[in-house]
Write a protein that holds these residues in place. Structure first.
Motif, PDB file in Angstrom:
ATOM      1  N   UNK A 111       0.837  -1.193   0.000  1.00 53.69           N
ATOM      2  CA  UNK A 111       0.000   0.000   0.000  1.00 53.69           C
ATOM      3  C   UNK A 111       0.875   1.247   0.000  1.00 53.69           C
ATOM      4  N   UNK A 112       0.565   2.186  -0.868  1.00 52.94           N
ATOM      5  CA  UNK A 112       1.342   3.414  -0.976  1.00 52.94           C
ATOM      6  C   UNK A 112       0.811   4.521  -0.080  1.00 52.94           C
ATOM      7  N   UNK A 113      -0.414   4.378   0.410  1.00 53.26           N
ATOM      8  CA  UNK A 113      -1.019   5.415   1.230  1.00 53.26           C
ATOM      9  C   UNK A 113      -0.720   5.239   2.706  1.00 53.26           C
ATOM     10  N   UNK A 114      -1.471   5.967   3.520  1.00 54.36           N
ATOM     11  CA  UNK A 114      -1.285   5.890   4.969  1.00 54.36           C
ATOM     12  C   UNK A 114      -2.072   4.713   5.531  1.00 54.36           C
ATOM     13  N   UNK A 115      -1.628   4.206   6.661  1.00 50.19           N
ATOM     14  CA  UNK A 115      -2.346   3.123   7.328  1.00 50.19           C
ATOM     15  C   UNK A 115      -3.604   3.679   7.991  1.00 50.19           C
ATOM     16  N   UNK A 145     -13.711  11.742   0.319  1.00 47.77           N
ATOM     17  CA  UNK A 145     -12.691  12.214  -0.631  1.00 47.77           C
ATOM     18  C   UNK A 145     -11.281  12.027  -0.079  1.00 47.77           C
ATOM     19  N   UNK A 146     -11.033  12.494   1.127  1.00 47.00           N
ATOM     20  CA  UNK A 146      -9.673  12.421   1.672  1.00 47.00           C
ATOM     21  C   UNK A 146      -9.310  10.988   2.061  1.00 47.00           C
ATOM     22  N   UNK A 147     -10.279  10.193   2.501  1.00 42.11           N
ATOM     23  CA  UNK A 147      -9.980   8.799   2.816  1.00 42.11           C
ATOM     24  C   UNK A 147      -9.523   8.058   1.566  1.00 42.11           C
ATOM     25  N   UNK A 154      -8.230   9.470  -1.136  1.00 44.60           N
ATOM     26  CA  UNK A 154      -6.945  10.061  -1.519  1.00 44.60           C
ATOM     27  C   UNK A 154      -5.797   9.428  -0.727  1.00 44.60           C
ATOM     28  N   UNK A 155      -5.993   9.323   0.589  1.00 46.56           N
ATOM     29  CA  UNK A 155      -4.939   8.824   1.458  1.00 46.56           C
ATOM     30  C   UNK A 155      -4.737   7.310   1.358  1.00 46.56           C
ATOM     31  N   UNK A 156      -5.632   6.608   0.670  1.00 47.55           N
ATOM     32  CA  UNK A 156      -5.389   5.196   0.366  1.00 47.55           C
ATOM     33  C   UNK A 156      -4.253   5.064  -0.641  1.00 47.55           C
ATOM     34  N   UNK A 157      -4.050   6.124  -1.459  1.00 49.30           N
ATOM     35  CA  UNK A 157      -3.057   6.086  -2.532  1.00 49.30           C
ATOM     36  C   UNK A 157      -1.861   6.995  -2.301  1.00 49.30           C
ATOM     37  N   UNK A 158      -1.959   7.911  -1.347  1.00 42.75           N
ATOM     38  CA  UNK A 158      -0.907   8.906  -1.153  1.00 42.75           C
ATOM     39  C   UNK A 158      -0.709   9.180   0.334  1.00 42.75           C
ATOM     40  N   UNK A 159       0.498   9.613   0.693  1.00 41.46           N
ATOM     41  CA  UNK A 159       0.773  10.001   2.085  1.00 41.46           C
ATOM     42  C   UNK A 159       0.817  11.517   2.226  1.00 41.46           C
ATOM     43  N   UNK A 160       0.483  12.237   1.151  1.00 39.54           N
ATOM     44  CA  UNK A 160       0.590  13.696   1.140  1.00 39.54           C
ATOM     45  C   UNK A 160      -0.765  14.373   1.078  1.00 39.54           C
ATOM     46  N   UNK A 161      -0.888  15.519   1.758  1.00 43.96           N
ATOM     47  CA  UNK A 161      -2.068  16.366   1.658  1.00 43.96           C
ATOM     48  C   UNK A 161      -2.199  16.827   0.208  1.00 43.96           C
ATOM     49  N   UNK A 162      -3.387  16.764  -0.377  1.00 44.89           N
ATOM     50  CA  UNK A 162      -3.555  17.196  -1.766  1.00 44.89           C
ATOM     51  C   UNK A 162      -3.360  18.700  -1.973  1.00 44.89           C
ATOM     52  N   UNK A 163      -3.444  19.490  -0.928  1.00 41.87           N
ATOM     53  CA  UNK A 163      -3.263  20.941  -1.074  1.00 41.87           C
ATOM     54  C   UNK A 163      -1.817  21.387  -0.895  1.00 41.87           C
ATOM     55  N   UNK A 164      -1.219  21.056   0.231  1.00 42.36           N
ATOM     56  CA  UNK A 164       0.125  21.571   0.529  1.00 42.36           C
ATOM     57  C   UNK A 164       1.228  20.544   0.295  1.00 42.36           C
ATOM     58  N   UNK A 165       0.829  19.311   0.018  1.00 39.99           N
ATOM     59  CA  UNK A 165       1.767  18.207  -0.202  1.00 39.99           C
ATOM     60  C   UNK A 165       2.557  17.821   1.050  1.00 39.99           C
ATOM     61  N   UNK A 166       2.136  18.332   2.214  1.00 40.63           N
ATOM     62  CA  UNK A 166       2.761  17.926   3.467  1.00 40.63           C
ATOM     63  C   UNK A 166       2.461  16.470   3.741  1.00 40.63           C
ATOM     64  N   UNK A 167       3.380  15.779   4.367  1.00 37.72           N
ATOM     65  CA  UNK A 167       3.196  14.372   4.703  1.00 37.72           C
ATOM     66  C   UNK A 167       2.166  14.249   5.818  1.00 37.72           C
ATOM     67  N   UNK A 168       1.167  13.419   5.604  1.00 40.11           N
ATOM     68  CA  UNK A 168       0.150  13.174   6.610  1.00 40.11           C
ATOM     69  C   UNK A 168       0.687  12.114   7.555  1.00 40.11           C
ATOM     70  N   UNK A 169       1.064  12.563   8.753  1.00 39.49           N
ATOM     71  CA  UNK A 169       1.626  11.637   9.729  1.00 39.49           C
ATOM     72  C   UNK A 169       1.274  12.128  11.120  1.00 39.49           C
TER      73      UNK A 169
END
Length: 77
Positions: free
Chosen positions: A1-5, A49-51, A53-68
């Motif tokens: 998985x490339x997104x967040x857990x 929408x964000x759930x 998105x975060x299945x595929x990415x670890x970054x916020x779609x707006x600022x690209x900050x890492x969601x952690x």
């Protein structure tokens, strides 16, 4: 998985009620009340929408900050 857990998703975000409607930058539709807020950057989105998105990415779609659950790291170009 490339997104967040699921654990990171739950710890790095909050489900909140908005005081005023705003736009979801993923689907470009209005968020009327309930949304998910990323704690690191305070950006808000529709929960679905964000759930997705975060299945595929670890970054916020707006600022690209890492969601952690730790500190924010922004992507710089």
């Amino acid at each position: 998985s490339r997104g967040v857990s699921m654990n990171t998703l739950n710890n790095a975000t909050d489900i909140i009620n908005l005081e005023e409607p705003t736009m979801c930058s993923i689907c470009r539709d209005t968020i009327n009340i309930v949304c998910r807020k990323i704690k690191n950057c305070n950006h808000v989105f529709h929960i679905v929408c964000i759930d997705q998105w975060l299945e595929r990415s670890v970054n916020c779609p707006l600022c690209r900050g890492v969601v952690s659950t730790g500190t924010t790291t922004s992507l710089t170009l």
